[in-house]
Design an enzyme around this catalytic site. Structure first.
Site, PDB file in Angstrom:
ATOM      1  N   HIS A 175      32.217  45.578  31.066  1.00 26.59           N
ATOM      2  CA  HIS A 175      32.210  44.872  29.792  1.00 26.59           C
ATOM      3  C   HIS A 175      31.046  43.882  29.725  1.00 26.59           C
ATOM      4  O   HIS A 175      31.222  42.686  29.538  1.00 26.59           O
ATOM      5  CB  HIS A 175      33.554  44.150  29.606  1.00 26.59           C
ATOM      6  CG  HIS A 175      33.893  43.865  28.174  1.00 26.59           C
ATOM      7  ND1 HIS A 175      33.413  42.768  27.506  1.00 26.59           N
ATOM      8  CD2 HIS A 175      34.662  44.534  27.294  1.00 26.59           C
ATOM      9  CE1 HIS A 175      33.891  42.768  26.269  1.00 26.59           C
ATOM     10  NE2 HIS A 175      34.643  43.826  26.113  1.00 26.59           N
ATOM     11  N   GLU A 231      35.186  41.176  33.558  1.00 25.40           N
ATOM     12  CA  GLU A 231      34.289  41.330  32.421  1.00 25.40           C
ATOM     13  C   GLU A 231      33.060  40.470  32.679  1.00 25.40           C
ATOM     14  O   GLU A 231      33.090  39.535  33.493  1.00 25.40           O
ATOM     15  CB  GLU A 231      34.976  40.869  31.128  1.00 25.40           C
ATOM     16  CG  GLU A 231      35.285  39.377  31.105  1.00 25.40           C
ATOM     17  CD  GLU A 231      34.930  38.703  29.783  1.00 25.40           C
ATOM     18  OE1 GLU A 231      33.930  39.115  29.168  1.00 25.40           O
ATOM     19  OE2 GLU A 231      35.643  37.775  29.377  1.00 25.40           O
ATOM     20  N   LYS A 259      57.698  34.305  70.224  1.00 25.57           N
ATOM     21  CA  LYS A 259      58.069  32.972  70.692  1.00 25.57           C
ATOM     22  C   LYS A 259      57.428  32.698  72.045  1.00 25.57           C
ATOM     23  O   LYS A 259      56.922  31.607  72.309  1.00 25.57           O
ATOM     24  CB  LYS A 259      59.586  32.823  70.766  1.00 25.57           C
ATOM     25  CG  LYS A 259      60.151  32.450  69.408  1.00 25.57           C
ATOM     26  CD  LYS A 259      61.660  32.242  69.415  1.00 25.57           C
ATOM     27  CE  LYS A 259      62.136  32.014  67.993  1.00 25.57           C
ATOM     28  NZ  LYS A 259      63.515  32.490  67.800  1.00 25.57           N
TER      29      LYS A 259
END
Ligand SMILES: [Zn+2]
Lengths: 595, 647
Positions: free
Chosen positions: A414, A203, A462
C-alpha cells in the site's frame, strides 16, 4: 525452516486496492479484498483466478480478514462471496460490519445507476455477503479453526479500523491495514503490544513524508476555507461519507462557532445523520475525549452544518460543501466540480489521497482541462488545494509501530515503489531486520525459525535453577539443561533420567570409574580434604562443591581422602560414566597437584 | 493449587487462588446485608426517624451505649452511618496479591477495601462495561451514603453495641462479626481503586506474569459480565460467577470455553431460587398497572443499571398496551444520565437481537427513544429543580437504594408510606424485603416482592456442571446439600470430587504439576535422533541451552563448551549390564586381551593385571577400578559402552 509466503494481488508497490494472500503453516489467508477506484472494467477487482484458475475458491482460502470499511479494502468482498463463490469465514470489526454495506451500496449505485454498468453485484448480494461476516471485538482471540488464531488491534485510521495479528502454530504475522499513529479529533492512535511477530505487513502510503504538525495543517485548512468564502467563493471538499468527513466537520463546526461565521456549510449526503449515528453507537471506538464527554455533549450533533440539496449547486454567494465521493471519480462531488471548476474565485480542497485515473488525481497533478467520457471538457480555473488529512502513519509512525511490536521481518504494501525503497533501506539499517516489498503477483518467501512445544520436567528445571542461583549473578552466563528427550504420540517431553526410568519402568545400569591418587600430606584427612576443596573451588567455577568430613562431591564425582595422621593419604576419585569429562578433569587436577 | 474463601455471602463472592506461585483474587464482592441493622439515612431530614424512641436493653445501664440504638415497631436499629461487611483481610495479605479478576459489576464493590492503603501492588482486570457500570454503582453508593441528612446519630460511629450483642434482641443479636464491619471508603479511595482497573474484552487472552493466561468469557448475566478461564500449559481453572442461561439483553453465556476444566469454581448463583424471573417481571407489570389505574404511584427500589434496563423496556411496553402510555417514568440517581446513555453505546456487549438494531443504526435499548419522547425522565436527585417542577403523579419511580437505608428511595417511602393507593415493588434480590421495610413500619402503602435474579438457579447450575465436565468442583458451602437432620434445600449435586468452602477456609485443589511448557528450537530438534525404547516411545539424551524470558522457557542448541573446564553432559540411559563375554572380546579389540573372569552369584569380576584394573559387573552397576592413566580408561570406556544396550 517453515516458510511464510506472501503474494499481493493488490497493494504490491501500489495504493490502488488492497488484497494480499498469506500462507503459513498450511493455512491460506486473504488480507483485505479491495476494489480499485481508478478502473471501470474487470481490473478493478483482484484477479481471483490467480488463487485457483478454475473450480471452487473456498477450499483454497481458510479465511478473509477485512481491516476497515474503505472500499479499496473491502470493495470486492461481495464480488468474491456472491459472484466468485467464496463461502468460507470472513472477519471484520463490528463498526466495519455496520458501515461497509452502506459504502458498498453507495458505490454500487454510482457504478450501476449513473454509469450504467452491468455485471456488478446487486443490493441483495451486499446484504447476503455481510450476513456471512463474523464480527470481532478488539483483542478478542478468535480461533478460526484448531490451528488458526486471529486478534484485532486498534488502528485509528477510520471508525472500526483494525490491525490483525494472525497465528498458526508458532508462526505469527501482523497485518496493519491502514493505520494512524497520532490521535486526531475523533479517533485515537493505533496501538499494539510487543507481540514479536515473525512478519509485520505494513502500509506505507506516507513512507517518505514526515507530516508537519497536525495543528499547522488544521490552521492552514481553516485559513484557506475562510479566505475563499470571505471573497464570495465556493469551497468544495470531496470526502467519503464516513471517516475524514467527521473530523473535518468537527473542525469547521468549532471554527464557525468561535469566529461567529454565517456562511452556509453543507454536508451533501442523506447519509450524514445516519453516518453520525454510527459514530454515536460506536463511540467506544473514538478517542478518549469524545468518549468521556459524550453523556453531556455529542460531538456528532452539528449546529452549523446543514444537509445539502442539489438545487443549491447554482445558488449565488459563498458556501462550503462536503460532497462524496472523495476522489472526484463519480457522483455528486464530481457534478459540483464540473459546475464550479471554471470560476477562479472557487476552490476545491482534496483532503486525501487520490488514486491514478480519478479526476482528483488529474487535477492534483496540475491538469487545467479535464475531459469526460462524453467528450465534455471542463476547464479548471478554481484553486486546487491538497491537504493531507488521510489518517495514515507517516515514516515516523511506521518506525514507531515496528519498535512497538518488534517483528523479525517487515513487508511493505500500500505505497509507491520509490518511496517504499527509501523506507525499506531505513528499516533495514535502523532495525537490522529484513524488509520486503513484493510487486503485485510476486510471491515473497520468508523463513522463520521453528519452535516446537515441549514439556520440561519441573524437577529438571528446579535443579538447574538451584545450580544457577548458587552462582554469582552474571547475565552472560549460559544456562544449560541435560535430560532425556521422550517422544510419544508426537508430543515431546524432556525428563530427568530417573523420572524417565520410573516412567518406563526400568532400572538404570550405572557405570562408575574409581582411581586412586597418593598424596604426601601430614595431618588429619579432613584437613587434606579441605585443601582439595579450596583447589577445586578455584578451578571449577560454576559447579556446586559440597564437603562432608573427608568426602567431597561435585555432581556424581566423589572424592574421598583416607590415611593415618602423619602418613601418605590415599585420595579416591570416583565418577559415573556420564560425568567422565568432569571426573577425568578432577583426576587430572589432583594428579598434577601431587607432582 | 490452593483456594481461599474470604466472603460469607455466596452472592458477593471473594476467593483467592494460589496457582503457579501467583496469588489471584477472584472477585471482591461487598456484602451489604449489614446495613439492614442500621436506621435509614434520609436525603432530607425526617422528623419521624428523628423522633424514634431510644432503646436500652433491660437491666443494663451503660452510658456508652447512650443514643446508639433506636426502636421502631418492636425492632431495634443502630442509629449510625451504615456499615458494610468487606472480605476477610486476615487470611491473605492483600499486598501479596498479584492479580484481581472481576466477573461482573455486582461482584466488585469491595475493590477499594482490597487495593487502597493495603500495600496492594497487583493488576486488576475487568471488562469495559464492568468497569463503567461498576463505577456508577460505586459512585451512587458513595454519594447516597455520604449525602444523608440528619436522622442518623451524627458523625460519631456507634461502637458500643458491638460489645453487647448478647443482651440485644434479634436480629441485631445475630449480627455476624460486626466488629469487622467497615464504613464505606472515601470518594478519593474509590477513584484511585477504579483507576487501577485494566480493561479487557471477551476472549482476550491476558498474560499474567508469563505464568498463565486469563481469559474473560461471556457469562450472559449482565452487560460485560464474565466468567474467567485460567490456563497454564497443563491446567485449566474455570471460575463461573454470576452466569445466566436465560435470554435477556446481554451477550449469551459462552459455555464452550468452560468445558473440561481441571477445577471449576462456582459462585453467585441465584439468591431467589423459588422465583422465576419471567413470572416476576409479569407480576411486576400487573401490580404496577393495577396501582396506576387506581391513581397510585409505584416505587421500584433498584440499582442504576442491569435489570433496570429490562424493567424500563417491558414496563413501558406493557403500560402502552394497558392504555397507560401517559404515565411518566422517572429514574432518580446521581448516575442516571450516564447509565442510560452508556448502555446505548455498548453495541459489542449486547445480545444478537439488540446488536442487529445497532446496524440500522438505532440504539440497542428503547430507553433512549423513551427519553426523546419525554416519557422517561431522569434526574440526579429528587430536588433537581427541573425534576420537581415536572413531577407528575401517578407515576413510576426507579431509584436506589434497594436496601432502603439510603438514597432517594428512603424519602419516597417516608412520603408515601401512609397512603394505601401507592405501591412499592421490590425487584432486586440482594435484600429480604420485609427487613428492608422494617424501619418504615407501620406501612399503609402496598408492598410487592417480585425479585428478578437471572443468575443460574440450582437445576440450571447442575445441568451446566454436568455439561462442562470438570475434574473437580469447588463451591461455597451454602450451595451443598443441607447437613443431615436439617431441612433439605436446593443444592448442587455433581458426581465429581467437590470441595466446599466457607469464609476463612483454605482448601487444596487439583493435581500437583510436574511439567512446565517450553519451546524447542528447530535447530536443536534436528540434531537429536531419538531411538525406539519401546512401542510408541522414542527417546534420546538431550543437552540444551536454556533461556528463560518473562517466565517463558525455550531450549536451543547449547554453544560449545569453553575450553578447559568441563561441563555437565546429557545423561545416558544404560538399561542393562554388559554381556561379559562380549566385554572380554571388546577389551581384546582395545588391546587388553588378558582379562581373567571370576564369576559369582552377584555378577562377575574382570581382572586386567597388566593394567592394574578391576571391573565389577553387577546387575545394576558396573564399577571400574583403574589407575590414573587416561588412555587406559578411555579404552575401557569404549569397550564397555560398545556392549551396553542404551538410549
Ligand atoms: Zn483506508
Amino acid at each position: 525452516m517453515p516458510d511464510i509466503k506472501i503474494t499481493p494481488l493488490g497493494a504490491g508497490q501500489d495504493v490502488g486496492r488492497s488484497c494480499i494472500l498469506l500462507s503459513m503453516g498450511g493455512k491460506n489467508i486473504m488480507l483485505d479484498c479491495g476494489m480499485h477506484m481508478g478502473y471501470n472494467d474487470e481490473r478493478r477487482f483482484p484477479d481471483f483466478s490467480y488463487i485457483v484458475p478454475e473450480g471452487p475458491i473456498t477450499s483454497q482460502i481458510d479465511c478473509v480478514i477485512i481491516s476497515h470499511f474503505h472500499l479499496d479494502h473491502c470493495g470486492a468482498l461481495p464480488y468474491m462471496s456472491e459472484m466468485v463463490g467464496y463461502t468460507g469465514p470472513i472477519y471484520m470489526t463490528h463498526p466495519t460490519k455496520a458501515i461497509a454495506p452502506i459504502l458498498l451500496e453507495d458505490m454500487r449505485k454510482v457504478a450501476v445507476e449513473r454509469k450504467g454498468e452491468s455485471n456488478f453485484f446487486t443490493s441483495q448480494m451486499i446484504k447476503d455477503c455481510i450476513k456471512k461476516v463474523t464480527a470481532v471485538t478488539l483483542h478478542q482471540s478468535v480461533m478460526v479453526d484448531n490451528e488458526l488464531e486471529i486478534k484485532a488491534y486498534y488502528a485509528g485510521h477510520v471508525l472500526g479500523a483494525a490491525m490483525f495479528w494472525i497465528r498458526v502454530g508458532s508462526q505469527s504475522v501482523v497485518y496493519t491495514g491502514d493505520y494512524n499513529m497520532t490521535p486526531d479529533r475523533h479517533l485515537g492512535a493505533a496501538w499494539i503490544d510487543k507481540c514479536r511477530p515473525d512478519l509485520l505487513i505494513t502500509e506505507s502510503t506516507y513512507a517518505t513524508t514526515i507530516r508537519d504538525s497536525k495543528r499547522c495543517r488544521e490552521r492552514d485548512f481553516l485559513k484557506k476555507v475562510h479566505e475563499c468564502v470571505e471573497k464570495g467563493g465556493k469551497v468544495l471538499i470531496p470526502v467519503f461519507a464516513l471517516g475524514r468527513a467527521q473530523e473535518l466537520c468537527i473542525l469547521l463546526e468549532t471554527y464557525w462557532e468561535r469566529m461567529n461565521l454565517k456562511y452556509p456549510v453543507y454536508f451533501a449526503l442523506g447519509l450524514t445523520e445516519k453516518a453520525n449515528n454510527y459514530y454515536k453507537m460506536f463511540i467506544t471506538w473514538t478517542n478518549q475525549k469524545i468518549r468521556k464527554t459524550f453523556v453531556q455533549r455529542n460531538m456528532f450533533d452539528f449546529k452549523h452544518i446543514k444537509p445539502f440539496d442539489k438545487s443549491y449547486i447554482d445558488n449565488p454567494g459563498a458556501m462550503v460543501v462536503f460532497a462524496t465521493p472523495g476522489m472526484l471519480h463519480a457522483g455528486l462531488s464530481l457534478n459540483i466540480f464540473k459546475k464550479w471548476a471554471p470560476y477562479e474565485q472557487n476552490m476545491v480542497i482534496m483532503p486525501g489521497f487520490c488514486v491514478q485515473g480519478t479526476v482528483g488525481h488529474k487535477i492534483l497533478n496540475g491538469a487545467k482541462k479535464v475531459e469526460f467520457e462524453n467528450r465534455q471538457v471542463v476547464e479548471v480555473k478554481m484553486a486546487v488545494e491538497y491537504m493531507s488529512f488521510s489518517a495514515h502513519a507517516d515514516a515516523k509512525g511506521i518506525m514507531q509501530l515496528i519498535q512497538y511490536c518488534e517483528p523479525k521481518n517487515v513487508l511493505l504494501v500500500h505505497g509507491e515503489a520509490q518511496k517504499m525503497e527509501f523506507l525499506k533501506d531505513k528499516i533495514e539499517k535502523e532495525f537490522k531486520i529484513n524488509c520486503y516489498m513484493p510487486a503485485n503477483g510476486e510471491t515473497c518467501t520468508i523463513n522463520t525459525p521453528t519452535k516446537i512445544p515441549i514439556d520440561v520436567s519441573l524437577r529438571l528445571l528446579k535443579a538447574e535453577a538451584v545450580r544457577y542461583n548458587a552462582q554469582p549473578p552474571d547475565p552472560k552466563r549460559r544456562r544449560v539443561v541435560n535430560g532425556i528427550l521422550c517422544v510419544r504420540d508426537n508430543r515431546l517431553s524432556l525428563l530427568d533420567i530417573d523420572e524417565m526410568c520410573d516412567e518406563i519402568g526400568i532400572n538404570r545400569h550405572i557405570i562408575r570409574f574409581t582411581s586412586t591418587v597418593r598424596f604426601e600430606d601430614a595431618g588429619p584427612s579432613v584437613k587434606t580434604a579441605e585443601k582439595l576443596k579450596t583447589l577445586l573451588s578455584e578451578k571449577l567455577e560454576g559447579w556446586t562443591i559440597t564437603i562432608s568430613e573427608a568426602n567431597i562431591s561435585v555432581e556424581s564425582v566423589l572424592i574421598k581422602v583416607e590415611g593415618d595422621e602423619d602418613n601418605t593419604k590415599n585420595i579416591y576419585v570416583s565418577w559415573t560414566n556420564q560425568d567422565e569429562d568432569l571426573g577425568s578433569y578432577i583426576l587430572g587436577l589432583l594428579q598434577s597437584m601431587v607432582q | 493449587m490452593k483456594l481461599y474463601c474470604l466472603s460469607n455471602d455466596a452472592a458477593k463472592p471473594c476467593f483467592v487462588l494460589s496457582f503457579k506461585e501467583l496469588l489471584i483474587m477472584l472477585d471482591c464482592g461487598l456484602s451489604a446485608h449489614s446495613v439492614l441493622n442500621f436506621l435509614p439515612l434520609p436525603p432530607v431530614p425526617s422528623t419521624r426517624l428523628a423522633s424514634l424512641p431510644n432503646y436500652t436493653p433491660p437491666h443494663l445501664n451503660d452510658p456508652l451505649l447512650e443514643g446508639e440504638l433506636k426502636e421502631c415497631c418492636g425492632r431495634v436499629f443502630v442509629d449510625s452511618i451504615p456499615e458494610f461487611c468487606p472480605p476477610l483481610d486476615k487470611v491473605v495479605d492483600f499486598s501479596q496479591l498479584d492479580v484481581i479478576l472481576i466477573s461482573n459489576y455486582t461482584c466488585m464493590m469491595a475493590l477499594p477495601f482490597i487495593t487502597e492503603d493495603t500495600g496492594f501492588k497487583g493488576q486488576v482486570y475487568a471488562t469495559e462495561p464492568t468497569l463503567q457500570i461498576g463505577r456508577f454503582y460505586l459512585e451512587e453508593l458513595a454519594e447516597w451514603v455520604s449525602g444523608g441528612a440528619g436522622g442518623a446519630g451524627g458523625a460519631g460511629a456507634a461502637r458500643r453495641w458491638k460489645e453487647l450483642l448478647h443482651v440485644l434482641p434479634a436480629p441485631l443479636a445475630l449480627a455476624a462479626r460486626p466488629r469487622s464491619w467497615r464504613r464505606l471508603f472515601s470518594a478519593a479511595a474509590l477513584s484511585r481503586a477504579l483507576a487501577r482497573v485494566r480493561v479487557v474484552g471477551y476472549d482476550e487472552r491476558v498474560d499474567v506474569y508469563g505464568a498463565l493466561d486469563a481469559t474473560a468469557v461471556s457469562s450472559g448475566f449482565c452487560l460485560g459480565s464474565a466468567n474467567w478461564v485460567l490456563r497454564s500449559a497443563h491446567e485449566k481453572v474455570a471460575y463461573v460467577s454470576g452466569s445466566s442461561t436465560l435470554t435477556t439483553h446481554p451477550r449469551p453465556i459462552n459455555q464452550a470455553a468452560l468445558r473440561g476444566a481441571d477445577v471449576l469454581i462456582l459462585a453467585a448463583l441465584t439468591q431467589t431460587p423459588a422465583h422465576n424471573p419471567d413470572h416476576m417481571l409479569g407480576d411486576l407489570c400487573v401490580h404496577a398497572t393495577v396501582t396506576l389505574r387506581a391513581g397510585g404511584s409505584v416505587l421500584c427500589p433498584v440499582y442504576p443499571s442491569g435489570v433496570l434496563y429490562d424493567l424500563l423496556e417491558c414496563l413501558s411496553a406493557h403500560l402502552d398496551t394497558a392504555g397507560l402510555a401517559g404515565v411518566p417514568l422517572y429514574v432518580v440517581s446521581p448516575v442516571a444520565d450516564s447509565s442510560l446513555a452508556y448502555s446505548n453505546i455498548l453495541a459489542e456487549w449486547v445480545s444478537v437481537g439488540k446488536q442487529a438494531r445497532v446496524y440500522l443504526p438505532e440504539e440497542p435499548f428503547p430507553h433512549a427513544a423513551l427519553v426523546r419522547a419525554g416519557r422517561l425522565k431522569h434526574a440526579r436527585s429528587l430536588h433537581d429543580d427541573a425534576f420537581s417542577a415536572d413531577f407528575r403523579q401517578p407515576c413510576v419511580v426507579f431509584c436506589g437504594h434497594p436496601s432502603l437505608r439510603f438514597g432517594a428511595a428512603v424519602h419516597l417511602v417516608e412520603l408515601w408510606a401512609s397512603n394505601p393507593a401507592h405501591a412499592i415493588i421490590f425487584t432486586e434480590p440482594d435484600f429480604p424485603y420485609l427487613d428492608a421495610l422494617a424501619p418504615f413500619q407501620p406501612l399503609a402503602m402496598k408492598a410487592f416482592h417480585c425479585p428478578i435474579d437471572t443468575s443460574l438457579n440450582y437445576s440450571q447450575a447442575n445441568k451446566l456442571v454436568r455439561e462442562l465436565r470438570p475434574r473437580e468442583l469447588a463451591l461455597p458451602e451454602q450451595y451443598a446439600a443441607a447437613p443431615g437432620g436439617a431441612a433439605p434445600r436446593p443444592h448442587i449435586a455433581a458426581d465429581v470430587p467437590t470441595v466446599l468452602l466457607r469464609r476463612g477456609a483454605a482448601r487444596a485443589l487439583g493435581a500437583r504439576r510436574s511439567m512446565a511448557r517450553a519451546t524447542l528450537s528447530g535447530a536443536l530438534a534436528a540434531r537429536v535422533a531419538p531411538r525406539d525404547v519401546r512401542a510408541g516411545l522414542r527417546a534420546a539424551p538431550l543437552q540444551a541451552a536454556l533461556r528463560v524470558r518473562d517466565r517463558r522457557v525455550s531450549l536451543d542448541v547449547a554453544p560449545p563448551a569453553a575450553p578447559g573446564a568441563p561441563r555437565p553432559q546429557a545423561p545416558r540411559l544404560d538399561c542393562s549390564a554388559p554381556d561379559v563375554d562380549a566385554l572380554v572380546h571388546a577389551l581384546g579389540r582395545e588391546g587388553m586381551p588378558d582379562a581373567r573372569v571370576e564369576r559369582s552369584a552377584d555378577g562377575c569380576i574382570l581382572h586386567l593385571p597388566r593394567h592394574d584394573t578391576l571391573v565389577h559387573v553387577e546387575r545394576h552397576a558396573t564399577h571400574v577400578f583403574c589407575q590414573g592413566d587416561a588412555a587406559v580408561r578411555q579404552a575401557l570406556r569404549r569397550a564397555i559402552t560398545s556392549c551396553l544396550p542404551h538410549v
